[in-house]
Design a protein around this motif. Structure first.
Motif, PDB file in Angstrom:
ATOM      1  N   MET A  74       0.841  -1.180   0.000  1.00  0.00           N
ATOM      2  CA  MET A  74       0.000   0.000   0.000  1.00  0.00           C
ATOM      3  C   MET A  74       0.881   1.236   0.000  1.00  0.00           C
ATOM      4  SD  MET A  74      -3.117  -0.824   2.633  1.00  0.00           S
ATOM      5  CE  MET A  74      -2.113  -1.484   3.937  1.00  0.00           C
ATOM      6  N   LYS A  75       0.490   2.189  -0.767  1.00  0.00           N
ATOM      7  CA  LYS A  75       1.231   3.438  -0.866  1.00  0.00           C
ATOM      8  C   LYS A  75       0.816   4.369   0.267  1.00  0.00           C
ATOM      9  CE  LYS A  75       3.012   5.726  -4.759  1.00  0.00           C
ATOM     10  NZ  LYS A  75       2.860   6.138  -6.118  1.00  0.00           N
ATOM     11  N   ARG A  76       1.798   4.863   0.990  1.00  0.00           N
ATOM     12  CA  ARG A  76       1.510   5.779   2.096  1.00  0.00           C
ATOM     13  C   ARG A  76       1.348   7.180   1.551  1.00  0.00           C
ATOM     14  NH1 ARG A  76       2.334   4.386   7.409  1.00  0.00           N
ATOM     15  NH2 ARG A  76       2.620   2.179   7.659  1.00  0.00           N
ATOM     16  N   ARG A  77       0.267   7.816   1.917  1.00  0.00           N
ATOM     17  CA  ARG A  77      -0.067   9.148   1.420  1.00  0.00           C
ATOM     18  C   ARG A  77      -0.107  10.144   2.572  1.00  0.00           C
ATOM     19  NH1 ARG A  77      -0.254   8.841  -4.126  1.00  0.00           N
ATOM     20  NH2 ARG A  77      -1.271   6.953  -4.765  1.00  0.00           N
ATOM     21  N   GLN A  78      -0.133  11.409   2.196  1.00  0.00           N
ATOM     22  CA  GLN A  78      -0.327  12.499   3.149  1.00  0.00           C
ATOM     23  C   GLN A  78      -1.658  13.152   2.812  1.00  0.00           C
ATOM     24  OE1 GLN A  78       1.874  13.295   5.677  1.00  0.00           O
ATOM     25  NE2 GLN A  78       2.958  11.460   5.055  1.00  0.00           N
ATOM     26  N   PHE A  79      -2.597  13.158   3.761  1.00  0.00           N
ATOM     27  CA  PHE A  79      -3.915  13.718   3.498  1.00  0.00           C
ATOM     28  C   PHE A  79      -4.634  14.079   4.788  1.00  0.00           C
ATOM     29  CE2 PHE A  79      -4.417   9.154   3.875  1.00  0.00           C
ATOM     30  CZ  PHE A  79      -5.533   9.014   4.691  1.00  0.00           C
ATOM     31  N   ARG A  80      -5.703  14.818   4.608  1.00  0.00           N
ATOM     32  CA  ARG A  80      -6.670  15.139   5.665  1.00  0.00           C
ATOM     33  C   ARG A  80      -8.000  14.587   5.208  1.00  0.00           C
ATOM     34  NH1 ARG A  80      -7.394  20.457   8.723  1.00  0.00           N
ATOM     35  NH2 ARG A  80      -9.315  20.530   7.569  1.00  0.00           N
ATOM     36  N   LEU A  81      -8.722  13.982   6.122  1.00  0.00           N
ATOM     37  CA  LEU A  81     -10.049  13.469   5.843  1.00  0.00           C
ATOM     38  C   LEU A  81     -10.991  14.084   6.873  1.00  0.00           C
ATOM     39  CD1 LEU A  81     -11.456  11.445   3.951  1.00  0.00           C
ATOM     40  CD2 LEU A  81     -11.032   9.694   5.659  1.00  0.00           C
ATOM     41  N   GLN A 115      -5.877  13.154  10.085  1.00  0.00           N
ATOM     42  CA  GLN A 115      -4.781  13.724   9.309  1.00  0.00           C
ATOM     43  C   GLN A 115      -3.558  12.837   9.462  1.00  0.00           C
ATOM     44  OE1 GLN A 115      -4.295  17.921   9.282  1.00  0.00           O
ATOM     45  NE2 GLN A 115      -2.086  17.801   8.976  1.00  0.00           N
ATOM     46  N   THR A 116      -2.889  12.613   8.360  1.00  0.00           N
ATOM     47  CA  THR A 116      -1.712  11.770   8.410  1.00  0.00           C
ATOM     48  C   THR A 116      -0.588  12.442   9.177  1.00  0.00           C
ATOM     49  OG1 THR A 116      -0.974  12.631   6.278  1.00  0.00           O
ATOM     50  CG2 THR A 116      -2.215  10.576   6.247  1.00  0.00           C
ATOM     51  N   THR A 117       0.222  11.628   9.799  1.00  0.00           N
ATOM     52  CA  THR A 117       1.441  12.100  10.439  1.00  0.00           C
ATOM     53  C   THR A 117       2.555  11.977   9.404  1.00  0.00           C
ATOM     54  OG1 THR A 117       1.964   9.889  11.263  1.00  0.00           O
ATOM     55  CG2 THR A 117       0.660  11.331  12.717  1.00  0.00           C
ATOM     56  N   PRO A 131      -5.731  16.062  -0.221  1.00  0.00           N
ATOM     57  CA  PRO A 131      -4.332  15.636  -0.264  1.00  0.00           C
ATOM     58  C   PRO A 131      -3.437  16.736   0.294  1.00  0.00           C
ATOM     59  CG  PRO A 131      -5.254  15.835  -2.487  1.00  0.00           C
ATOM     60  CD  PRO A 131      -6.321  16.246  -1.518  1.00  0.00           C
ATOM     61  N   LEU A 132      -2.393  16.351   0.989  1.00  0.00           N
ATOM     62  CA  LEU A 132      -1.453  17.308   1.551  1.00  0.00           C
ATOM     63  C   LEU A 132      -0.157  17.274   0.757  1.00  0.00           C
ATOM     64  CD1 LEU A 132      -1.981  16.624   5.345  1.00  0.00           C
ATOM     65  CD2 LEU A 132      -2.954  18.473   3.984  1.00  0.00           C
ATOM     66  N   PRO A 133       0.511  18.407   0.637  1.00  0.00           N
ATOM     67  CA  PRO A 133       1.775  18.440  -0.108  1.00  0.00           C
ATOM     68  C   PRO A 133       2.842  17.613   0.592  1.00  0.00           C
ATOM     69  CG  PRO A 133       1.394  20.534   0.995  1.00  0.00           C
ATOM     70  CD  PRO A 133       0.157  19.695   1.198  1.00  0.00           C
ATOM     71  N   LEU A 134       3.786  17.161  -0.181  1.00  0.00           N
ATOM     72  CA  LEU A 134       4.863  16.326   0.346  1.00  0.00           C
ATOM     73  C   LEU A 134       6.048  17.147   0.836  1.00  0.00           C
ATOM     74  CD1 LEU A 134       4.837  13.514  -2.340  1.00  0.00           C
ATOM     75  CD2 LEU A 134       3.843  13.466  -0.058  1.00  0.00           C
TER      76      LEU A 134
END
Length: 130
Positions: free
Chosen positions: A1-8, A85-87, A116-119
């Protein structure tokens, strides 16, 4: 699974907020110390959902190993709004969806916002994983 940066941004029912909060606390405790107590509401829910399995096994299967990769928060004045929100570790969107499906299924019936959050701020190696 690809780890993403996001807010839900979600609108869970009050009992779903309690279960998600207890799940997050359990994940933090497990990542930091190994075995941790499961909140009473969450333990009872899991026992009713899958009575033949140990609740710890169910939660460990949902969370995987190590840091959960997400945190919980609220927005003042937004009522029942809950934010996942991702850490920095990130998490796969599918992993969060699977958690919601099991722990807070009615949340999936209500509108939600995926941002989606910027990297930025990640090392080149971490960026390459995305």
């Amino acid at each position: 699974m690809k780890r993403r940066q996001f807010r839900l941004v979600l609108e869970p029912a009050p009992e779903e907020v309690v279960r998600l909060t207890q799940l997050h606390r359990y994940a933090d405790d497990v990542a930091g110390r190994g075995r941790a107590p499961i909140g009473g509401v969450l333990a009872e829910y899991i026992a009713g959902l899958i009575p033949q399995r140990d609740p710890r096994q169910v939660l460990d299967g949902l969370l995987g190993k190590g840091d959960a990769g997400w945190s919980l928060g609220t927005t003042p004045g937004q009522g029942r709004t809950l934010i996942i929100q991702t850490t920095e570790a990130g998490v796969a969107v599918s992993a969060v969806a699977r958690i919601l499906e099991q722990i807070a299924p009615n949340t999936l019936l209500r509108p939600m916002i995926y941002e989606p959050l910027p990297l930025q701020g990640l090392s080149e190696h971490r960026r390459s994983l995305h």
